[in-house]
Scaffold this active site. Structure first.
Site, mmCIF file in Angstrom:
data_model
loop_
_atom_site.group_PDB
_atom_site.id
_atom_site.type_symbol
_atom_site.label_atom_id
_atom_site.label_comp_id
_atom_site.label_asym_id
_atom_site.label_seq_id
_atom_site.Cartn_x
_atom_site.Cartn_y
_atom_site.Cartn_z
ATOM 1 N N GLY A 50 0.853 -1.187 0.000
ATOM 2 C CA GLY A 50 0.000 0.000 0.000
ATOM 3 C C GLY A 50 0.882 1.227 0.000
ATOM 4 O O GLY A 50 2.074 1.162 -0.339
ATOM 5 N N ALA A 52 2.259 2.862 2.338
ATOM 6 C CA ALA A 52 3.419 2.740 3.206
ATOM 7 C C ALA A 52 4.427 1.753 2.612
ATOM 8 O O ALA A 52 5.612 2.074 2.460
ATOM 9 C CB ALA A 52 2.989 2.306 4.606
ATOM 10 N N GLY A 53 3.975 0.576 2.258
ATOM 11 C CA GLY A 53 4.881 -0.471 1.786
ATOM 12 C C GLY A 53 5.515 -0.141 0.442
ATOM 13 O O GLY A 53 6.732 -0.309 0.253
ATOM 14 N N HIS A 274 -16.310 6.085 11.016
ATOM 15 C CA HIS A 274 -16.452 7.217 10.101
ATOM 16 C C HIS A 274 -17.922 7.606 9.989
ATOM 17 O O HIS A 274 -18.767 6.755 9.774
ATOM 18 C CB HIS A 274 -15.901 6.825 8.732
ATOM 19 N N SER A 292 -16.840 10.103 1.068
ATOM 20 C CA SER A 292 -15.733 10.886 1.616
ATOM 21 C C SER A 292 -16.187 12.024 2.516
ATOM 22 O O SER A 292 -17.174 12.699 2.260
ATOM 23 C CB SER A 292 -14.909 11.476 0.470
ATOM 24 N N ARG A 338 -14.371 13.323 13.231
ATOM 25 C CA ARG A 338 -15.135 12.116 12.933
ATOM 26 C C ARG A 338 -15.794 11.472 14.135
ATOM 27 O O ARG A 338 -16.959 11.072 14.079
ATOM 28 C CB ARG A 338 -14.201 11.092 12.296
ATOM 29 N N HIS A 409 -13.893 2.287 10.136
ATOM 30 C CA HIS A 409 -13.162 2.826 8.997
ATOM 31 C C HIS A 409 -11.648 2.665 9.113
ATOM 32 O O HIS A 409 -10.956 2.411 8.128
ATOM 33 C CB HIS A 409 -13.511 4.306 8.898
ATOM 34 N N ARG A 443 -8.077 9.731 14.402
ATOM 35 C CA ARG A 443 -7.288 10.272 13.296
ATOM 36 C C ARG A 443 -8.077 11.338 12.559
ATOM 37 O O ARG A 443 -9.268 11.171 12.308
ATOM 38 C CB ARG A 443 -6.933 9.151 12.320
ATOM 39 N N LEU A 449 -3.076 8.980 4.723
ATOM 40 C CA LEU A 449 -2.247 8.942 3.515
ATOM 41 C C LEU A 449 -0.937 9.663 3.807
ATOM 42 O O LEU A 449 0.144 9.219 3.432
ATOM 43 C CB LEU A 449 -2.990 9.606 2.349
#
Ligand SMILES: Cc1cc2nc3c(=O)[nH]c(=O)nc-3n(C[C@H](O)[C@H](O)[C@H](O)COP(=O)(O)OP(=O)(O)OC[C@H]3O[C@@H](n4cnc5c(N)ncnc54)[C@H](O)[C@@H]3O)c2cc1C
Ligand code: FES
Lengths: 645, 260
Positions: A50, A52-53, A274, A292, A338, A409, A443, A449
């Site tokens: 993803g 990060a990876g 969320h 979103s 949220r 979420h 978060r 992201l």
């Protein structure tokens, strides 16, 4: 199995001394380096592709390390990050609206309800700007203004416009950028990519992570891979609830296996619900779709004032509507964070004012924005989200308000890591959603992201070198007995799952577990409910191991077998989540304990006793996990009651 | 809520080498289910009856990861335009319908099992040049590169490709031109993509050909099947770029440049 009972887990956060703004620079200059000629000799295993990876694997390969990267999808481009919609934050202050590294830092600490580390969060805010530059250079087609400059939008929990986006497909575009960088390194031979491979165990030798055991999901072969460092970038575990906005494959297996091998797990109960997802439509529901948060820039959230009001939304006059976020949180209104927005929606529905099938929904209404800005502007901003909504529900949101309801979420909890992103197990680094590091108890939108790419592009590539340069590695390859043992355990477990041949499908167990978790470890948690779940989970687990039916064999593509392995881990992990939620006797961020609330129903933190990270330690089968504590120090921000009123 | 009774004919193939066959399954579906949720229901029934469930790729179930992909009544991703199989809902069908479900078929996409195919050829096409060669950390400020809004939008239209392979499955020649052109165009329309523009198109087209995809003879079936509505204009743009790049390469090598 791991550690003697009386040796406390080492939880040194390794936050460097000095002024907040200088910590990272100082630290970076003090990190040990691996010489360019030597990097090739070090093999780094990256599990996950993803944001990060992929960003980590590409960057490490560019530096010269010898990298192997694994994912369970058929292509690294399909990792769950692809689904992120709304955007990515960065403290660029391009809008000249007063944003700064300092402000992003404060917003994130406050948004996380003061349960994250100052040092980590400050660094995240600092490198945020570099991420945008990097992605632009890769060709990520971010939204632009007419003059050609980058455009921004606002997200919940912030009063500045710092979110960069590519229509409603920001995650897709960022991931494709990282994927392209990764594919470039694969073409060079610097990264060996293993798709359709699932990590099923971590191999620890002499106290260091030295490799993994994977299953080739096409042939069923169990294989070992040895390396000098293992990086987990395996994402979040929201699917413990069965229904969530996560992709179907998201799971906890890699992190959970690493936990059993000695890596502490932090704040497992910190889950983000969320507020804006499409409500459940029936029993067959297999996942929930996010709408979103950016929609809350222009959509107004409301329910009827009266209970059980069955009139169509357009027949309810304004005076008989309750725009409850605007009413309760006038300064943030529909852009409240949220956790707060989700709880407010739940309350409205609990009061019998919910809308749609089963009364589990609230309206998200664009009528005001459409009359103010025109349908074209709304279409330009959200067309793909509106289309998605229409495809799923059969309703046209340009004409009738969307119906939304909160859904699981994101998981703020994750493997514990220090400032260098290393877990309690030397040689095991953990990045992206899989670690616990930066978001505290909640978060902020568009920050996952940012964190995934910060970790992968700009933090890990430095810090991993320090570990490698400072370690004398024993010669280890896959012929070491630890690999054979781990492989055998994986084979035995697989054989056991296939041999049960009971009467219930894996999904039926997963759904039951998910319901239990949603009811008792979801948006509102109570001692009573958590204790009930803690009694029920072991029973359900026993039923699973006695009665699950997994057909087929171990040596072919077998999707039921893959699911069974993941659900088996969720069955154990769920218990850890409930214990964590039970023992945190306060409310903070997404963790809302009904016993701890203010008279007007807001979360009531207990900083004296709980301004810490709870780090769970595995102590062997049948032995209760141990709760360790990393105390959080707030030197630069004042602990304050979060207010968005 | 309305339920419907359907009859499915599904391709079952135990392994890449096995000979496949169609099997027939009756199912009751709700109009609000997605197509994949309907298959979940079938699979639950199969498991109860002791038959291995139908294997199909899926992950996001939101139309963005590109994992799902199957032929539904002869159409890639089924009857609804601009919609992946996971976003297709049963309200697109009616009571009594017969539905034929097959894997994407192309020699460059070998079947692994049932509806699951191997699309790794797409990754190899990207490896052959579908990127901008910038290492981490060397980038100028994001706003130092101005991109006209119109250009950014057009690049985004191409960049939206989810790599599902519907274009290949829909094409009578099993051509991968639309997939390849989408990536070539995305980068060719942005200033960041210019330095490698020619190299990129040559490399990617060469790889595409070597993977065994067919040529493009302008059927335009790909555009119709694409769940992201990627336009075949991209193919025309790629062809122009390819021609220019080939000419330039010839000139350069003709002018005595060292080829290696
Ligand atoms: C619908 C949706 C919308 C979102 N929108 C936003 C947004 O607008 N802004 C924002 O900031 N955040 C958003 N998020 C959150 C964000 O997308 C994720 O937190 C983030 O992308 C996670 O990235 P990651 O790299 O850590 O993990 P992932 O992208 O989940 O990648 C995990 C990787 O690990 C691999 N993997 C996992 N387990 C194994 C195993 N056992 N063996 C081998 N491989 C394994 C997978 O194959 C995959 O490659 C959104 C999330 C969702 C669900
Ligand atoms: S499952 Fe992701 S596109 Fe269909």
């Amino acid at each position: 199995m791991t550690g003697a009972p009386d040796v406390p887990m080492q939880l040194d956060d390794r936050i460097p001394d000095g002024p907040l703004a200088e910590k990272w620079d100082r630290h970076r200059s003090a990190l040990r380096l691996v010489s360019p000629a030597n990097k090739r000799k070090y093999h780094v295993i990256v599990v996950g592709s993803g944001l990060a990876g992929a960003s980590a694997a590409a960057s490490l390969a560019e530096l010269g390390y010898n990298v192997s990267c694994f994912c369970f999808q058929d292509s690294p481009r399909r990792a769950h990050s692809i689904a992120a919609q709304g955007g990515i934050n960065a403290a660029k202050n391009y809008q000249n609206d007063g944003d700064s590294v300092e402000r992003l830092f404060r917003d994130t600490i406050k948004g996380g309800d003061f349960r994250s580390r100052e040092g980590n969060v400050y660094r995240l805010s600092q490198v945020s700007a570099d991420i945008i530059d990097q992605c632009v250079a890769q060709g990520v087609p971010f939204a632009r203004e007419y003059g050609g400059l980058l455009a921004n939008r606002s997200f919940g929990g912030a009063q500045v416009s710092r979110t960069f986006y590519a229509r409603g497909q920001t995650g897709q575009q960022l991931l494709i950028g990282a994927y392209q960088a990764l594919e470039r390194q694969i073409a060079r031979g610097a990264v060996q990519m293993y798709t359709r491979h699932e990590m099923l165990d971590l191999v620890v030798i002499d106290g260091r992570a030295r490799g993994i055991v994977v299953r080739d999901m096409v042939t069923g072969a169990i294989e070992s891979h040895a390396g000098h460092d293992v990086v987990l970038a395996t994402g979040g575990y929201g699917n413990v609830f069965y229904l969530s906005t996560n992709a179907k494959g998201c799971n906890v297996t890699a992190a959970f296996r690493a936990w059993k091998r000695g890596a502490g797990f932090a704040n497992p109960s910190f889950t983000q619900i969320h507020p804006t997802c499409i409500p459940v439509s029936g029993e067959y529901q297999s996942k929930l779709t996010l709408m979103s948060e950016s929609l809350r820039n222009d959509g107004r959230v409301w329910v009827p004032l009266k209970q059980d009001d069955t009139r169509l939304p357009r027949d309810i006059p304004d005076a008989e509507r309750d725009y409850f976020l605007e009413r309760k949180y006038p300064s943030f209104g529909n852009l409240a964070p949220r956790d707060i927005a989700s709880r407010a929606a739940k309350e409205a529905c609990d009061e019998g004012r919910g809308v749609g099938r089963g009364g589990l929904g609230v309206y998200l209404d664009f009528a005001t924005a459409i009359s103010r800005l025109g349908e074209d502007v709304i279409r330009e901003r959200y067309a793909n989200l509106f289309e998605m909504y229409e495809r799923i529900t059969g309703e046209n949101p340009y004409q009738t308000p969307m119906r939304i309801y909160p859904a699981v979420h994101y998981t703020m909890g994750g493997t514990w890591v220090d400032y260098n992103l290393m877990s309690t197990l030397p040689g095991l680094h953990v990045i992206g959603e899989a670690n616990f590091s930066d978001h505290g108890a909640n978060r902020l939108g568009a920050s996952a992201l940012m964190q995934g790419l910060a970790d992968g592009y700009f933090v890990l590539p430095y810090t991993i070198g320090d570990y490698i340069a400072g370690t004398k590695f024993a010669e280890v390859d896959t012929s070491h007995s630890a690999f054979a043992e781990a492989e055998q355990q994986v084979r035995d477990r697989t054989a056991r799952l296939l041999a049960i041949n009971g009467s219930r499908s894996v999904d039926s167990f997963h759904k039951e577990l998910g319901k239990l978790m949603w009811d008792h470890c979801g948006m509102a948690r109570s001692r009573e409910g958590l204790e009930l779940a803690l009694r029920r989970i072991p029973e359900l687990r026993a039923e699973f191991w006695a009665d699950v039916r997994v057909l087929g064999s171990a040596d072919t593509l077998n999707q039921s077998l893959e699911k069974a392995g993941r659900v088996a881990d969720f069955m154990e992990f769920a218990e850890l989540m409930c214990r964590d939620a039970l023992e945190r006797e306060e409310s903070c961020g997404g963790h809302f304990r009904v016993e701890y609330q203010t008279p007007d129903g807001e979360a009531l933190r207990n900083d004296d006793e709980f301004a810490h990270v709870a780090v769970w330690e595995y102590r062997g089968e049948g032995v209760p996990a141990k709760r360790n504590v990393e105390q959080l120090e707030f030197e630069f921000v004042q602990l304050a009651t979060r207010s968005y009123k | 809520m309305s339920t419907m009774r359907l009859t499915l004919k599904v391709w079952r193939q135990a392994s890449p080498e096995a000979k496949g066959e169609f099997r027939t399954y009756p199912v009751e579906a709700d109009e609000h289910m997605s197509f994949l949720e309907m298959l979940d229901v079938v699979n639950e029934g199969l498991i109860a009856a002791g038959e291995e469930p139908i294997a199909f790729d899926h992950d996001c179930r939101e139309g963005i990861c590109g994992s799902c992909g199957m032929m539904i009544n002869g159409k890639a991703h089924g009857p609804r335009a601009a919609t992946t199989a996971c976003q297709l809902h049963m309200r697109s069908f009616k009571d009594g319908d017969h539905i034929l479900i097959e894997p994407f078929r192309a020699s460059a996409f070998p079947v692994i099992r049932d509806l699951v195919v191997d699309r790794s050829s797409f990754d190899r096409i990207i490896q052959a040049g579908g990127y901008v060669s910038v290492g981490t950390g060397a980038a100028p400020d994001g706003n130092a590169i101005l991109v006209p809004k119109e250009m950014a939008e057009r690049a985004m239209d191409a960049a939206q490709c989810i790599g599902c392979g519907a274009c290949v499955a829909a094409c009578p020649n099993a051509s991968a031109m639309l997939f390849t052109a989408a990536k070539v165009s995305h980068l060719a329309m942005l200033p960041q993509g210019q330095p490698e523009r020619h190299r990129r198109v040559l490399g990617m087209v060469e790889q595409m050909d070597s993977e065994g995809f067919g040529g493009c003879t302008n059927f335009a079936e790909c555009e119709a099947a694409c769940p992201k509505q990627i336009s075949i204009e991209n193919i025309a743009r790629m062809n122009r770029d390819f021609l220019k790049a080939s000419l330039r390469e010839r000139e350069e090598t003709g002018a005595g440049a060292v080829s290696n």
